[in-house]
Design an enzyme around this catalytic site. Sequence first.
Site, mmCIF file in Angstrom:
data_model
loop_
_atom_site.group_PDB
_atom_site.id
_atom_site.type_symbol
_atom_site.label_atom_id
_atom_site.label_comp_id
_atom_site.label_asym_id
_atom_site.label_seq_id
_atom_site.Cartn_x
_atom_site.Cartn_y
_atom_site.Cartn_z
ATOM 1 N N GLU A 65 2.888 -16.983 -3.462
ATOM 2 C CA GLU A 65 3.581 -15.768 -3.912
ATOM 3 C C GLU A 65 4.428 -15.190 -2.777
ATOM 4 O O GLU A 65 5.559 -14.767 -2.973
ATOM 5 C CB GLU A 65 2.547 -14.733 -4.371
ATOM 6 C CG GLU A 65 3.173 -13.393 -4.753
ATOM 7 C CD GLU A 65 2.178 -12.426 -5.387
ATOM 8 O OE1 GLU A 65 0.958 -12.655 -5.268
ATOM 9 O OE2 GLU A 65 2.636 -11.447 -5.991
ATOM 10 N N SER A 79 0.595 -5.624 0.229
ATOM 11 C CA SER A 79 1.326 -4.561 0.915
ATOM 12 C C SER A 79 1.563 -4.957 2.375
ATOM 13 O O SER A 79 0.853 -5.806 2.941
ATOM 14 C CB SER A 79 0.555 -3.241 0.829
ATOM 15 O OG SER A 79 -0.597 -3.332 1.611
HETATM 16 C C1 LIG Z 1 6.733 -3.896 -8.278
HETATM 17 C C2 LIG Z 1 5.313 -4.388 -8.251
HETATM 18 C C3 LIG Z 1 4.949 -5.495 -8.984
HETATM 19 C C4 LIG Z 1 3.624 -5.955 -8.980
HETATM 20 N N1 LIG Z 1 3.319 -7.033 -9.755
HETATM 21 C C5 LIG Z 1 2.022 -7.447 -9.826
HETATM 22 C C6 LIG Z 1 1.650 -8.491 -10.724
HETATM 23 O O1 LIG Z 1 2.478 -9.050 -11.425
HETATM 24 N N2 LIG Z 1 0.354 -8.853 -10.812
HETATM 25 C C7 LIG Z 1 -0.603 -8.260 -10.030
HETATM 26 O O2 LIG Z 1 -1.759 -8.663 -10.141
HETATM 27 N N3 LIG Z 1 -0.289 -7.246 -9.169
HETATM 28 C C8 LIG Z 1 1.004 -6.832 -9.060
HETATM 29 N N4 LIG Z 1 1.337 -5.793 -8.222
HETATM 30 C C9 LIG Z 1 0.256 -5.120 -7.500
HETATM 31 C C10 LIG Z 1 0.274 -5.292 -6.001
HETATM 32 O O3 LIG Z 1 -0.116 -6.586 -5.643
HETATM 33 C C11 LIG Z 1 -0.680 -4.205 -5.451
HETATM 34 O O4 LIG Z 1 -0.075 -2.957 -5.750
HETATM 35 C C12 LIG Z 1 -0.914 -4.357 -3.978
HETATM 36 O O5 LIG Z 1 -1.713 -5.472 -3.738
HETATM 37 C C13 LIG Z 1 -1.568 -3.105 -3.348
HETATM 38 O O6 LIG Z 1 -2.723 -2.721 -4.022
HETATM 39 P P1 LIG Z 1 -2.926 -1.207 -4.547
HETATM 40 O O7 LIG Z 1 -1.685 -0.797 -5.273
HETATM 41 O O8 LIG Z 1 -4.220 -1.154 -5.322
HETATM 42 O O9 LIG Z 1 -3.018 -0.302 -3.250
HETATM 43 P P2 LIG Z 1 -4.323 0.062 -2.416
HETATM 44 O O10 LIG Z 1 -5.152 -1.146 -2.209
HETATM 45 O O11 LIG Z 1 -4.952 1.274 -3.025
HETATM 46 O O12 LIG Z 1 -3.674 0.456 -1.022
HETATM 47 C C14 LIG Z 1 -3.010 1.708 -0.789
HETATM 48 C C15 LIG Z 1 -2.460 1.684 0.634
HETATM 49 O O13 LIG Z 1 -3.506 1.521 1.592
HETATM 50 C C16 LIG Z 1 -3.229 0.424 2.446
HETATM 51 N N5 LIG Z 1 -4.468 -0.304 2.810
HETATM 52 C C17 LIG Z 1 -5.474 -0.663 1.983
HETATM 53 N N6 LIG Z 1 -6.430 -1.348 2.668
HETATM 54 C C18 LIG Z 1 -5.996 -1.437 3.962
HETATM 55 C C19 LIG Z 1 -6.510 -2.034 5.149
HETATM 56 N N7 LIG Z 1 -7.661 -2.715 5.165
HETATM 57 N N8 LIG Z 1 -5.774 -1.925 6.286
HETATM 58 C C20 LIG Z 1 -4.593 -1.255 6.307
HETATM 59 N N9 LIG Z 1 -4.061 -0.660 5.214
HETATM 60 C C21 LIG Z 1 -4.737 -0.759 4.061
HETATM 61 C C22 LIG Z 1 -2.337 -0.491 1.597
HETATM 62 O O14 LIG Z 1 -1.584 -1.352 2.356
HETATM 63 C C23 LIG Z 1 -1.480 0.517 0.858
HETATM 64 O O15 LIG Z 1 -0.406 0.948 1.629
HETATM 65 C C24 LIG Z 1 2.651 -5.302 -8.202
HETATM 66 C C25 LIG Z 1 3.008 -4.163 -7.438
HETATM 67 C C26 LIG Z 1 4.315 -3.707 -7.468
HETATM 68 C C27 LIG Z 1 4.663 -2.486 -6.651
#
Ligand SMILES: Cc1cc2nc3c(=O)[nH]c(=O)nc-3n(C[C@H](O)[C@H](O)[C@H](O)COP(=O)(O)OP(=O)(O)OC[C@H]3O[C@@H](n4cnc5c(N)ncnc54)[C@H](O)[C@@H]3O)c2cc1C
Length: 389
Positions: free
Chosen positions: A226, A357
Amino acid sequence: MDVLERTRALLAEHDPAGTDRLDFLRARFDAGLAWVHFPPGLGGLGAPRSEQAVVDAELAAARAPDNDPRRIGIGLGMAAPTILRYGTEEQKQRFLRPLWTGEEVWCQLFSEPGAGSDLAALGTRAVRDGDGWVVDGQKVWTSIAHAARWAILIARTDPDLPKHRGISYFVCDMTDPGVEVRPLRQLTGEAEFNEVFLTGVRIPDTHRIGAVGEGWQVAQTTLNNERVAIGGQATPREGGLIGVVADTWRARPELRTHELHQRLLKGWLDAEVIRQTGERLRQQLTSGQPGPEGAAMKLAFARLAQELSGLEVELLGEEGLGYDDWTMTRPEVVDFTGREAGYRYLRAKGNSIEGGSSEILRNVIAERVLGLPAEPRTDKDLPWKELPR
Ligand SMILES: Cc1cc2nc3c(=O)[nH]c(=O)nc-3n(C[C@H](O)[C@H](O)[C@H](O)COP(=O)(O)OP(=O)(O)OC[C@H]3O[C@@H](n4cnc5c(N)ncnc54)[C@H](O)[C@@H]3O)c2cc1C
């Protein structure tokens, strides 16, 4: 016959001008010219990946139809390499051809409301039932789920094991009555992704990919691919966002300042470095699966997209702040460069979140590329069901 001769033979048998688009794509797949590095019988010839460029150039010159890779990006970029590596022969035969021709679109059911960055904490359950599984749970941010025929899905099959070990990997039929797809409207106004509710979804065991409990390893293949799919696409020099911004710069001399010029030059150089790094990464891929280096590409791509789209908005001043259309739409193509500057600026915000992220990718690079000490992980060996939620 080498790949060029095979491509010419395909064109001689199926003149693009007079052949139906889908018929041409199917014939191309059957000739092994879809992805030449795949095995014979599965759209390839077992040839070096670099030879794909020869095929693509010859077909482009003959104005042959393509399979619209942007529309089927998740299937091509993520599902296909995973199925190729871990799928059974039957799964490869069933899924790869319509995936490549675009007859069947794929989406990715990984993220959950309580497990995004910490993906291994996911709670969607798959419970064994006869010769299949029954799946219940909720997924979120699922790009293109509204257009998808199939999904790659990870679900918990053993809550008694630590979080990484009790996960299995499945292909989910998005037409199953237990699958409900609800649009999620984004910052851009459009709803390119969705929430997906899974209620009593029945998945035959023949749609499990990899061994029971080994879904995390299988998912690593998907995630590494990916990152390359998002950050390492082949683009010509000055392609993508830098091309759009440079065109604005050329067309509007009255908007220029010295400071903006410096930023444009830096952006241009960064874009070129990233483009060439992507090329090197693609060449490395010819000798195996992508490694964690793809994380660096994706990280750099996201940072540059945000810098360049911000530069464009500043360059255009008040005009750049205007937004073209807030109508809620449900696109089937994820468009990073489309529409106007305001759209590009807002869409680029998602680049540093989707596909992992930037914060998480920095962790991946620190630990797996640079070999720095890992973050403390106190929950690694605890059974998933005992983790605080
Ligand atoms: C446009 C878009 C398309 C997407 N498409 C898909 C898809 O098709 N299928 C799918 O399954 N997912 C998809 N996603 C989801 C994406 O993979 C997740 O949003 C991403 O993995 C972050 O997870 P979260 O949103 O739950 O954030 P969280 O895990 O809640 O994190 C919030 C913040 O905290 C930070 N953080 C968390 N843990 C740590 C750590 N240990 N150290 C430092 N920082 C940390 C993160 O980096 C982030 O900035 C998509 C997201 C977007 C924005």
